[in-house]
Design a protein around this motif. Structure first.
Motif, PDB file in Angstrom:
ATOM      1  N   SER A 255       0.833  -1.198   0.000  1.00 26.64           N
ATOM      2  CA  SER A 255       0.000   0.000   0.000  1.00 26.64           C
ATOM      3  C   SER A 255       0.872   1.253   0.000  1.00 26.64           C
ATOM      4  CB  SER A 255      -0.934   0.000   1.213  1.00 26.64           C
ATOM      5  OG  SER A 255      -0.194   0.043   2.421  1.00 26.64           O
ATOM      6  N   THR A 256       0.315   2.334  -0.547  1.00 28.16           N
ATOM      7  CA  THR A 256       1.066   3.581  -0.698  1.00 28.16           C
ATOM      8  C   THR A 256       1.209   4.299   0.639  1.00 28.16           C
ATOM      9  OG1 THR A 256       0.176   3.815  -2.924  1.00 28.16           O
ATOM     10  CG2 THR A 256       1.149   5.777  -1.923  1.00 28.16           C
ATOM     11  N   GLY A 257       2.425   4.755   0.928  1.00 28.30           N
ATOM     12  CA  GLY A 257       2.634   5.601   2.097  1.00 28.30           C
ATOM     13  C   GLY A 257       2.175   7.017   1.802  1.00 28.30           C
ATOM     14  N   SER A 258       2.070   7.829   2.840  1.00 26.32           N
ATOM     15  CA  SER A 258       1.650   9.218   2.629  1.00 26.32           C
ATOM     16  C   SER A 258       2.713   9.974   1.841  1.00 26.32           C
ATOM     17  CB  SER A 258       1.399   9.901   3.973  1.00 26.32           C
ATOM     18  OG  SER A 258       2.586   9.937   4.751  1.00 26.32           O
ATOM     19  N   LEU A 259       2.281  10.958   1.075  1.00 27.24           N
ATOM     20  CA  LEU A 259       3.198  11.763   0.266  1.00 27.24           C
ATOM     21  C   LEU A 259       3.510  13.060   1.000  1.00 27.24           C
ATOM     22  CD1 LEU A 259       1.691  11.247  -3.308  1.00 27.24           C
ATOM     23  CD2 LEU A 259       3.315   9.827  -2.044  1.00 27.24           C
ATOM     24  N   GLN A 260       4.796  13.300   1.211  1.00 19.33           N
ATOM     25  CA  GLN A 260       5.235  14.465   1.975  1.00 19.33           C
ATOM     26  C   GLN A 260       5.969  15.456   1.072  1.00 19.33           C
ATOM     27  OE1 GLN A 260       4.368  14.757   5.160  1.00 19.33           O
ATOM     28  NE2 GLN A 260       3.425  12.713   5.155  1.00 19.33           N
ATOM     29  N   ARG A 261       5.601  16.724   1.179  1.00 19.55           N
ATOM     30  CA  ARG A 261       6.278  17.757   0.395  1.00 19.55           C
ATOM     31  C   ARG A 261       7.654  18.029   0.982  1.00 19.55           C
ATOM     32  NH1 ARG A 261       5.007  21.194  -3.607  1.00 19.55           N
ATOM     33  NH2 ARG A 261       6.273  23.072  -3.799  1.00 19.55           N
ATOM     34  N   THR A 262       8.663  18.087   0.115  1.00 21.19           N
ATOM     35  CA  THR A 262      10.041  18.320   0.554  1.00 21.19           C
ATOM     36  C   THR A 262      10.589  19.656   0.059  1.00 21.19           C
ATOM     37  OG1 THR A 262      11.027  17.287  -1.412  1.00 21.19           O
ATOM     38  CG2 THR A 262      10.462  15.839   0.446  1.00 21.19           C
ATOM     39  N   ASN A 263       9.967  20.221  -0.981  1.00 19.69           N
ATOM     40  CA  ASN A 263      10.457  21.461  -1.613  1.00 19.69           C
ATOM     41  C   ASN A 263      11.826  21.279  -2.257  1.00 19.69           C
ATOM     42  OD1 ASN A 263       8.187  23.063  -0.933  1.00 19.69           O
ATOM     43  ND2 ASN A 263       8.967  23.229   1.159  1.00 19.69           N
ATOM     44  N   ARG A 264      12.240  20.047  -2.462  1.00 21.12           N
ATOM     45  CA  ARG A 264      13.501  19.735  -3.149  1.00 21.12           C
ATOM     46  C   ARG A 264      13.140  19.301  -4.570  1.00 21.12           C
ATOM     47  NH1 ARG A 264      16.696  15.046  -3.942  1.00 21.12           N
ATOM     48  NH2 ARG A 264      18.947  15.446  -3.947  1.00 21.12           N
ATOM     49  N   TYR A 265      13.650  20.008  -5.578  1.00 24.28           N
ATOM     50  CA  TYR A 265      13.193  19.739  -6.943  1.00 24.28           C
ATOM     51  C   TYR A 265      13.628  18.370  -7.450  1.00 24.28           C
ATOM     52  CZ  TYR A 265      17.775  20.630  -9.178  1.00 24.28           C
ATOM     53  OH  TYR A 265      19.081  20.564  -9.579  1.00 24.28           O
ATOM     54  N   LYS A 266      14.611  17.760  -6.803  1.00 23.78           N
ATOM     55  CA  LYS A 266      15.076  16.435  -7.229  1.00 23.78           C
ATOM     56  C   LYS A 266      14.274  15.297  -6.606  1.00 23.78           C
ATOM     57  CE  LYS A 266      19.876  17.892  -7.997  1.00 23.78           C
ATOM     58  NZ  LYS A 266      21.280  17.730  -7.560  1.00 23.78           N
ATOM     59  N   ASP A 267      13.258  15.617  -5.835  1.00 21.59           N
ATOM     60  CA  ASP A 267      12.420  14.585  -5.211  1.00 21.59           C
ATOM     61  C   ASP A 267      11.142  14.398  -6.004  1.00 21.59           C
ATOM     62  OD1 ASP A 267      14.242  14.199  -3.163  1.00 21.59           O
ATOM     63  OD2 ASP A 267      13.234  15.572  -1.780  1.00 21.59           O
ATOM     64  N   ILE A 268      10.778  13.115  -6.246  1.00 24.41           N
ATOM     65  CA  ILE A 268       9.535  12.809  -6.940  1.00 24.41           C
ATOM     66  C   ILE A 268       8.832  11.657  -6.230  1.00 24.41           C
ATOM     67  CG2 ILE A 268      10.311  13.614  -9.204  1.00 24.41           C
ATOM     68  CD1 ILE A 268      10.826  10.704  -9.974  1.00 24.41           C
ATOM     69  N   ALA A 269       7.525  11.586  -6.397  1.00 24.47           N
ATOM     70  CA  ALA A 269       6.739  10.520  -5.780  1.00 24.47           C
ATOM     71  C   ALA A 269       5.624  10.096  -6.720  1.00 24.47           C
ATOM     72  CB  ALA A 269       6.153  10.986  -4.448  1.00 24.47           C
ATOM     73  N   LEU A 270       5.264   8.825  -6.640  1.00 26.23           N
ATOM     74  CA  LEU A 270       4.157   8.289  -7.419  1.00 26.23           C
ATOM     75  C   LEU A 270       2.886   8.308  -6.586  1.00 26.23           C
ATOM     76  CD1 LEU A 270       5.716   5.143  -9.149  1.00 26.23           C
ATOM     77  CD2 LEU A 270       4.552   7.017 -10.318  1.00 26.23           C
ATOM     78  N   LYS A 271       1.831   8.874  -7.151  1.00 26.18           N
ATOM     79  CA  LYS A 271       0.527   8.780  -6.510  1.00 26.18           C
ATOM     80  C   LYS A 271      -0.137   7.482  -6.976  1.00 26.18           C
ATOM     81  CE  LYS A 271      -2.103  12.401  -6.258  1.00 26.18           C
ATOM     82  NZ  LYS A 271      -2.926  13.576  -6.684  1.00 26.18           N
ATOM     83  N   GLY A 272      -0.701   6.735  -6.049  1.00 27.45           N
ATOM     84  CA  GLY A 272      -1.344   5.483  -6.431  1.00 27.45           C
ATOM     85  C   GLY A 272      -0.334   4.387  -6.703  1.00 27.45           C
ATOM     86  N   SER A 273      -0.747   3.398  -7.495  1.00 23.75           N
ATOM     87  CA  SER A 273       0.095   2.232  -7.752  1.00 23.75           C
ATOM     88  C   SER A 273       1.134   2.521  -8.826  1.00 23.75           C
ATOM     89  CB  SER A 273      -0.778   1.050  -8.181  1.00 23.75           C
ATOM     90  OG  SER A 273      -1.471   1.363  -9.381  1.00 23.75           O
TER      91      SER A 273
END
Length: 223
Positions: A55-73
Motif C-alpha cells: 500500500s502507498t505511504g503518505s506523500l510528503q512535500r520536501t520542496n527539493r526539486y530532485k524529489d519525486i513521488a508516485l501517486k497510487g500504484s
C-alpha cells in the motif's frame, strides 16, 4: 511431543516471526517508500509466512526539486550494473556523468533508457516528462507489477518481473514530494503490545501443561 505442545511450539515460532517483522518495520518508519512486512496466518497448526504490504505511504512535500513521488500504484524502473529493478523511491541526484539516478546510484529509466541531463535544475510534470530549458529531455518510465515479498531485495528495490507499462496519460507523478514509509510507528507499537500479550498467554499455557504433566507423573509413581 504431544499435539498440544506441537501447537504451542508452532505458535511461539509464529510470534517470533511476527516480532522480527514488527522490529524491522519500527526501524524503517522514517525510511522513504519503505513497505512494511506482515505475517500471513495459515492457521494455528501451520507455520506462518511473511508478505509485504504494498500500500502507498503518505506523500510528503520536501520542496527539493530532485524529489519525486508516485501517486497510487506503479513503480519506477532503475538499472544498476546491468540489472533492472523496480522501486518507489524518488530521491534523485544527477551523477557527475549527467545520469539521473537514485541517491544510492541506480540509474532512473526513461522511455529511451538512461536519462541524461545538463548540470542544472529540471522540472517533472504529472506525466513524468523531464524538462530542462523548456525542452522535454525524456519521460520517466513507470510500470505496474504484481509483486510479493519474495521479490524484495532490500534498499527499496524489487526484482523486475511481470510488468506492464503505464501509459503516459495515466501516470501521476508529483515533484517536490517523497513517499513516506507505510509502517506507522503507533500501529507497530500496538502490534508489539498485542504480540507480547499473546506470547505471555502461550507461555502460561505451556507452563500449566508442564505442571499438570509433572503432577500426573508424580501421582502415577505413587501406585
Amino acid at each position: 511431543m504431544s499435539d498440544l505442545m506441537s501447537v504451542l511450539n508452532i505458535s511461539a515460532s509464529q510470534d517470533l516471526q511476527s516480532l522480527n517483522n514488527i522490529t524491522h518495520n519500527l526501524a524503517n518508519t522514517n525510511t522513504n517508500a519503505y513497505k512494511r512486512w506482515m505475517n500471513v496466518n495459515k492457521g494455528i497448526a501451520s507455520e506462518n509466512t511473511s508478505s509485504i504490504d504494498l500500500s502507498t505511504g503518505s506523500l510528503q512535500r520536501t520542496n527539493r526539486y530532485k524529489d519525486i513521488a508516485l501517486k497510487g500504484s506503479g513503480f519506477f524502473v532503475v538499472k544498476h550494473q546491468g540489472q533492472t529493478y523496480l522501486t518507489r523511491r524518488g530521491e534523485l541526484e544527477v551523477s557527475k556523468e549527467g545520469y539521473l539516478t537514485l541517491s544510492s546510484g541506480e540509474r532512473l529509466q526513461g522511455q529511451s533508457g538512461d536519462i541524461l541531463l545538463e548540470p542544472k535544475s529540471f522540472s517533472v510534470d504529472q506525466q513524468g516528462n523531464i524538462i530542462q530549458d523548456n525542452v522535454v529531455k525524456d519521460s520517466i518510465q513507470v510500470v505496474s507489477a504484481e509483486l510479493s515479498g519474495k521479490q524484495y531485495l532490500g534498499n527499496g528495490l524489487f526484482l523486475y518481473e511481470n510488468t506492464t507499462p503505464i501509459q503516459q496519460q495515466d501516470k501521476d507523478i508529483l515533484q517536490h514530494h517523497l513517499e513516506s514509509s507505510n509502517a506507522v510507528a503507533m500501529d507497530e507499537m500496538v502490534n508489539l503490545i498485542t504480540l507480547s500479550r499473546h506470547y505471555e498467554s502461550v507461555f502460561q499455557v505451556a507452563n500449566g501443561y508442564n505442571s499438570l504433566l509433572e503432577k500426573t507423573i508424580s501421582e502415577l509413581g505413587d501406585f
